[in-house]
Design a protein around this motif. Structure first.
Motif, PDB file in Angstrom:
ATOM      1  N   VAL A 147       6.113  16.834  22.882  1.00 64.78           N
ATOM      2  CA  VAL A 147       7.385  17.489  23.193  1.00 64.78           C
ATOM      3  C   VAL A 147       7.175  19.004  23.143  1.00 64.78           C
ATOM      4  CG1 VAL A 147       9.775  17.830  22.504  1.00 64.78           C
ATOM      5  CG2 VAL A 147       8.709  15.575  22.263  1.00 64.78           C
ATOM      6  N   ALA A 148       7.606  19.676  24.197  1.00 65.20           N
ATOM      7  CA  ALA A 148       7.528  21.144  24.258  1.00 65.20           C
ATOM      8  C   ALA A 148       8.929  21.713  24.148  1.00 65.20           C
ATOM      9  CB  ALA A 148       6.880  21.592  25.568  1.00 65.20           C
ATOM     10  N   LEU A 149       9.082  22.660  23.244  1.00 62.42           N
ATOM     11  CA  LEU A 149      10.363  23.340  23.087  1.00 62.42           C
ATOM     12  C   LEU A 149      10.319  24.684  23.813  1.00 62.42           C
ATOM     13  CD1 LEU A 149      11.139  22.617  19.328  1.00 62.42           C
ATOM     14  CD2 LEU A 149      11.740  21.272  21.359  1.00 62.42           C
ATOM     15  N   GLY A 150      11.473  25.086  24.347  1.00 65.18           N
ATOM     16  CA  GLY A 150      11.530  26.317  25.117  1.00 65.18           C
ATOM     17  C   GLY A 150      11.925  27.519  24.293  1.00 65.18           C
ATOM     18  N   VAL A 151      11.325  28.648  24.618  1.00 66.62           N
ATOM     19  CA  VAL A 151      11.706  29.934  24.044  1.00 66.62           C
ATOM     20  C   VAL A 151      11.904  30.911  25.207  1.00 66.62           C
ATOM     21  CG1 VAL A 151      10.558  29.598  21.822  1.00 66.62           C
ATOM     22  CG2 VAL A 151       9.270  30.575  23.736  1.00 66.62           C
ATOM     23  N   ALA A 152      12.729  31.920  24.986  1.00 69.04           N
ATOM     24  CA  ALA A 152      13.040  32.883  26.054  1.00 69.04           C
ATOM     25  C   ALA A 152      12.538  34.261  25.668  1.00 69.04           C
ATOM     26  CB  ALA A 152      14.542  32.913  26.308  1.00 69.04           C
ATOM     27  N   ALA A 153      12.026  34.974  26.658  1.00 70.90           N
ATOM     28  CA  ALA A 153      11.564  36.341  26.427  1.00 70.90           C
ATOM     29  C   ALA A 153      12.754  37.232  26.118  1.00 70.90           C
ATOM     30  CB  ALA A 153      10.828  36.848  27.667  1.00 70.90           C
ATOM     31  N   ARG A 154      12.550  38.137  25.122  1.00 68.64           N
ATOM     32  CA  ARG A 154      13.613  39.055  24.718  1.00 68.64           C
ATOM     33  C   ARG A 154      13.090  40.481  24.787  1.00 68.64           C
ATOM     34  NH1 ARG A 154      17.122  37.010  19.659  1.00 68.64           N
ATOM     35  NH2 ARG A 154      17.969  39.060  20.141  1.00 68.64           N
ATOM     36  N   PRO A 155      13.993  41.431  25.070  1.00 70.83           N
ATOM     37  CA  PRO A 155      13.547  42.824  25.230  1.00 70.83           C
ATOM     38  C   PRO A 155      13.478  43.605  23.928  1.00 70.83           C
ATOM     39  CG  PRO A 155      15.878  42.645  25.780  1.00 70.83           C
ATOM     40  CD  PRO A 155      15.414  41.257  25.429  1.00 70.83           C
ATOM     41  N   ASP A 156      13.586  42.932  22.743  1.00 69.81           N
ATOM     42  CA  ASP A 156      13.563  43.655  21.472  1.00 69.81           C
ATOM     43  C   ASP A 156      12.465  43.096  20.578  1.00 69.81           C
ATOM     44  OD1 ASP A 156      14.651  41.416  19.772  1.00 69.81           O
ATOM     45  OD2 ASP A 156      16.346  41.678  21.148  1.00 69.81           O
ATOM     46  N   LEU A 157      12.279  43.731  19.450  1.00 74.91           N
ATOM     47  CA  LEU A 157      11.218  43.328  18.517  1.00 74.91           C
ATOM     48  C   LEU A 157      11.802  42.893  17.166  1.00 74.91           C
ATOM     49  CD1 LEU A 157       8.742  46.260  19.229  1.00 74.91           C
ATOM     50  CD2 LEU A 157       8.465  43.900  19.941  1.00 74.91           C
ATOM     51  N   GLY A 160      -5.749  38.564  30.877  1.00 76.83           N
ATOM     52  CA  GLY A 160      -4.389  38.431  30.361  1.00 76.83           C
ATOM     53  C   GLY A 160      -3.698  39.748  30.094  1.00 76.83           C
ATOM     54  N   LEU A 161      -4.374  40.850  30.373  1.00 75.65           N
ATOM     55  CA  LEU A 161      -3.851  42.159  29.997  1.00 75.65           C
ATOM     56  C   LEU A 161      -2.551  42.500  30.723  1.00 75.65           C
ATOM     57  CD1 LEU A 161      -4.603  44.574  28.202  1.00 75.65           C
ATOM     58  CD2 LEU A 161      -5.724  45.597  30.199  1.00 75.65           C
ATOM     59  N   LEU A 162      -2.439  42.122  32.006  1.00 76.91           N
ATOM     60  CA  LEU A 162      -1.292  42.517  32.829  1.00 76.91           C
ATOM     61  C   LEU A 162      -0.319  41.376  33.086  1.00 76.91           C
ATOM     62  CD1 LEU A 162      -3.131  44.763  35.459  1.00 76.91           C
ATOM     63  CD2 LEU A 162      -1.998  45.454  33.345  1.00 76.91           C
ATOM     64  N   LEU A 163      -0.420  40.303  32.309  1.00 73.73           N
ATOM     65  CA  LEU A 163       0.532  39.203  32.468  1.00 73.73           C
ATOM     66  C   LEU A 163       1.953  39.691  32.201  1.00 73.73           C
ATOM     67  CD1 LEU A 163      -1.364  36.359  30.563  1.00 73.73           C
ATOM     68  CD2 LEU A 163      -1.074  36.562  33.041  1.00 73.73           C
ATOM     69  N   PRO A 164       2.962  39.030  32.795  1.00 71.17           N
ATOM     70  CA  PRO A 164       4.347  39.387  32.467  1.00 71.17           C
ATOM     71  C   PRO A 164       4.539  39.425  30.958  1.00 71.17           C
ATOM     72  CG  PRO A 164       4.317  37.801  34.255  1.00 71.17           C
ATOM     73  CD  PRO A 164       2.896  37.932  33.782  1.00 71.17           C
ATOM     74  N   ARG A 165       5.162  40.476  30.461  1.00 74.56           N
ATOM     75  CA  ARG A 165       5.191  40.726  29.019  1.00 74.56           C
ATOM     76  C   ARG A 165       6.561  40.397  28.424  1.00 74.56           C
ATOM     77  NH1 ARG A 165       1.936  43.061  25.520  1.00 74.56           N
ATOM     78  NH2 ARG A 165       0.480  43.507  27.226  1.00 74.56           N
ATOM     79  N   ALA A 166       6.495  39.758  27.262  1.00 75.55           N
ATOM     80  CA  ALA A 166       7.690  39.519  26.454  1.00 75.55           C
ATOM     81  C   ALA A 166       7.529  40.302  25.163  1.00 75.55           C
ATOM     82  CB  ALA A 166       7.854  38.033  26.163  1.00 75.55           C
ATOM     83  N   LEU A 167       8.424  41.246  24.918  1.00 74.81           N
ATOM     84  CA  LEU A 167       8.322  42.023  23.682  1.00 74.81           C
ATOM     85  C   LEU A 167       8.504  41.137  22.467  1.00 74.81           C
ATOM     86  CD1 LEU A 167      10.259  45.274  24.669  1.00 74.81           C
ATOM     87  CD2 LEU A 167       7.793  44.881  24.606  1.00 74.81           C
ATOM     88  N   SER A 168       9.331  40.127  22.625  1.00 71.21           N
ATOM     89  CA  SER A 168       9.500  39.135  21.564  1.00 71.21           C
ATOM     90  C   SER A 168      10.094  37.885  22.189  1.00 71.21           C
ATOM     91  CB  SER A 168      10.412  39.665  20.452  1.00 71.21           C
ATOM     92  OG  SER A 168      11.725  39.840  20.942  1.00 71.21           O
ATOM     93  N   TRP A 169      10.168  36.814  21.386  1.00 67.40           N
ATOM     94  CA  TRP A 169      10.714  35.547  21.859  1.00 67.40           C
ATOM     95  C   TRP A 169      11.908  35.152  21.009  1.00 67.40           C
ATOM     96  CZ3 TRP A 169       8.734  33.773  26.293  1.00 67.40           C
ATOM     97  CH2 TRP A 169       7.438  34.138  26.652  1.00 67.40           C
TER      98      TRP A 169
END
Length: 727
Positions: free
Chosen positions: A150-160, A179-188
């Motif tokens: 089972v995989a649970l989902g998390v969403a990218a957030r713009p804060d830390l 992996g350096l330029l992958l789409p970035r998530a500051l936090s989840w």
């Protein structure tokens, strides 16, 4: 030579301008501003709408949909985690290969009895000895997913400010830090305790980077987070289904941060340079979805089992109130979970769209090739052949783009080569148009010196071609010559003589053009013109005679000016004739003139010479007189032997126009003139006398002083009056 030089210069200007436009287009494409980018994306959407994927019911992917019917039966969202746990148990019981939730479980379940006990109101009703930890819904959900795929989902957030998520998948990078330029998530977004510890799979539910809320065309396979790389929900669900631990990220050897592809088990997935997959959509199909309410039904459903067993199950929602609707390239609004499902379908079918820097470079090459074709053909052959050649080349680019998309799943942008080629063609064609118009106006100004404006307009409207050859037709020809030019030229410097001729011929030429004539040529001190060619002119003999009368008036004004400067007056002789001639372009293939050839031309020339014999300035042929006698004041001038003409030609003097003809004094002169000619023809000495001539002369002086010379010499020309006059 001037024309050839002009064409050569224009050819090189077109080439220089064209290649400059191609260079500017290349710079524009490399900089890739928003209009260029959006036109490319819209074109890719159009390709997908022409050839979308088809739904394959046998693919092992399904969506358990928390739809409106499920909310109606089971209550509003969010449901208690105990119900979500039951959903997992039911799906596992039906044999799901893996389960992935496109749902966030960021906070503890507020419906959990354990949480209710923390409320002071409920705490008073509960006995202190009761242990409610066993009734914790989050714990029940955690127990349901423990050890299960089972995989649970998390969403990218713009804060830390949130707790960081630890990736479950192993990420192995090959190359120079791909992996350096992958789409970035500051936090989840966090996972509620204890889900963050028991989940065996964690995937990002975002289908596009933060801030991109328009059409979803690309979906990230991997996300760069503060604690490492986390896979997207779709690829994480696939990883759990095939029981793989590691995901391989292949990058370029000598280019840092560039992703070429992502590999998972036997699946090799081409990506763009930042690890995104171009989506090849199919129309949304109800066969993809299973209602969550049906799955949670306590009765076993064999039909559901056949839909779930061995398949990857994504749990999400299509309910409008839960706001998880996205737009695809097909123009459809679909649940976000279906995009994850379609991504997995593409990977399983190995139909992932491909687009790389090499393809972008080929698009630039196509633009350059199309530009070179347009420029080269236009500089040599003009706009129409260039349009045809460019159209063929553009069609080839379109065909290449279509074949690449339908046969090889390659996104080749045809818009920039086509739009760029059309812009280049339009600018070059516009330049040629203005250059041609400028040349046309120059030629028109030059040609207008020889052809009346209305005739020139009719020529332009008819679009007659300038080709060698001619046709026989009736025309009226005029020759005008300066009397006594040789003695005059001996008394003047050459420069003054040329200036005088230019001034005189300008005035006389304007009179010819004003009366619909065509100036054939200037020959030294004479001018040749004709009427009724190159276009038809009604009453052309009358137009010619009126032009001659106007030339007489212009000459008088010219001599008045000369007399003020104590210069010798100029005299002209005008001879005109009407008859058939061959009119057309005569000369060589490379150089020719529009002129007339025939007996009438010779007759008109000889009549002009005969003006000296008649001692009058405007003399016309019998044919011309017959055609215009009702509109002109004419007097018979006798039958004259013309050089090169077999028989004598009956000639007429043009005294004036219609007003003169209708005047009483001219009618009296005409009567006396007829009597004089009759006496001369019959040799009647009693009538033929000096008094008869003088009578005519005295009347003529009141009408046209130039007739004095005619009557002064008429007694010496008795032999010329042996034909009948026009009645």
């Amino acid at each position: 030579m001037a024309g050839n030089s002009l064409r050569i210069n224009r050819k090189w200007i077109v080439r220089g301008l064209g290649f400059a436009l191609v260079l500017m287009g290349c710079i524009l494409r490399v900089s890739d501003p928003y209009p260029v980018e959006i036109s490319r994306l819209i074109y890719f959407d159009f390709l997908q709408r022409l050839a979308p994927r088809t739904f394959d019911a046998d693919l092992p992917v399904r969506v358990v949909d928390i739809d409106e019917a499920s909310l109606s039966q089971l209550g509003q969202w969010p449901w208690p985690r105990s119900k979500v746990a039951r959903l997992v148990e039911k799906l596992e019981g039906y044999g799901a290969a893996s389960i992935a939730f496109d749902i966030l479980f960021a906070e503890p379940d507020r419906y959990s009895p354990h949480r209710l006990a923390e409320d002071p109101i409920f705490a008073g009703y509960l006995r202190d000895a009761i242990d409610l930890n066993k009734l914790d819904n989050d714990q029940r959900f955690s127990n349901a997913i423990t050890g299960r795929p089972v995989a649970l989902g998390v969403a990218a957030r713009p804060d830390l400010k949130t707790k960081q998520i630890v990736p479950r998948a192993g990420i192995i990078e090959i190359g120079d830090q791909p992996g350096l330029l992958l789409p970035r998530a500051l936090s989840w977004t966090p996972l509620a305790v204890p889900l963050n510890e028991t989940a065996v799979g964690i995937g990002g539910i975002n289908v596009s980077p933060a801030g991109q809320i328009s059409v979803v065309r690309t979906v990230p396979l991997l996300w760069q987070g503060p604690t490492g790389i986390i896979p997207g929900l779709g690829i994480e669900a696939l990883r759990l289904a095939i029981a793989e631990q590691n995901i391989f990220v292949e990058g370029a050897e000598n280019e840092r941060g560039i992703v070429l592809s992502v590999s998972l088990g036997a699946f090799h997935i081409p990506t763009d340079e930042i690890g995104q997959v171009w989506m090849h959509y199919r129309p949304d199909n109800p066969g993809l979805y299973l209602s969550a309410a049906d799955v949670l039904d306590e009765k076993d459903n064999e039909q559901l089992r056949s839909e779930i067993e061995g398949r990857i199950i994504l749990v999400g929602t299509s309910a409008a109130g839960l706001v998880d609707i996205r737009e695809t390239s097909l123009g459809q609004s679909v649940p976000g979970v279906s995009i994850h499902a379609q991504l997995i379908e593409q990977i399983l079918e190995n139909k992932v769209l491909q687009r790389s820097d090499t393809i972008a470079a080929l698009e630039l090459v196509a633009f350059i090739a199309l530009g070179v074709i347009v420029v080269s053909v236009m500089s040599i052959s003009g706009a129409v052949p260039s349009f045809i050649a460019g159209g063929v080349a553009a069609s080839s680019v379109l065909a290449l783009s279509w074949v690449a998309f339908t046969q090889n799943s390659v996104l080749f942008d045809a818009t920039f080569p086509l739009i760029g080629g059309m812009v280049n063609f339009g600018i070059l064609a516009g330049f040629l148009f203005f250059a041609t118009e400028r040349e046309k106006n120059t030629i028109r100004r030059s040609f207008s010196q020889y052809v009346a404006p209305e005739i020139l307009e009719r020529l332009e409207e008819s679009g007659q071609d300038l080709q060698l050859g001619g046709e026989n037709q009736e025309i009226t020809v005029m020759f005008a010559d300066i009397r006594g030019f040789t003695p005059l030229s001996e008394t003047m410097p050459a420069t003054d003589l040329v200036a005088m001729l230019n001034e005189l011929f300008t005035a006389l030429g304007q009179d010819i053009l004003a009366h619909s004539g065509t100036i054939d040529k200037f020959i030294g001190d004479s001018v040749m013109a004709f009427w009724n060619a190159p276009v038809r002119v009604e009453n052309h003999p009358l137009h010619c005679a009126n032009a001659a009368l106007a030339m007489r008036t212009s000459l008088r004004h010219f001599n008045t000016v000369r007399s003020e400067g104590h210069q010798v007056p100029i005299g002209i002789a005008i001879g005109c004739a009407t008859g058939e001639a061959c009119v057309g372009n005569i000369g060589s293939q490379n150089r020719f003139n529009y002129t007339a050839i025939g007996e009438v031309v010779n007759v008109a020339s000889r009549i002009e010479t005969a003006c000296r014999h008649l001692a009058y300035d405007v003399v016309i042929s019998e044919t011309m007189a017959l055609a215009s006698r009702d509109q002109l004041a004419l007097l018979q001038g006798g039958s004259v032997a013309l050089k090169g003409v077999n028989k004598r030609e009956l000639l007429f003097l043009v005294v004036g126009g219609r007003d003169t003809r209708q005047s009483e004094i001219f009618q009296r002169l005409q009567s006396h003139h007829s009597d004089l000619l009759a006496a001369m023809k019959g040799h009647r000495g009693a009538i033929w006398s000096t008094q008869a001539v003088e009578r005519c002369r005295s009347i003529a002086l009141e009408i046209e002083p130039g007739l004095a010379g005619f009557y002064d010499r008429i007694s010496d020309r008795l032999g010329d009056f042996q034909v009948d006059a026009i009645e």
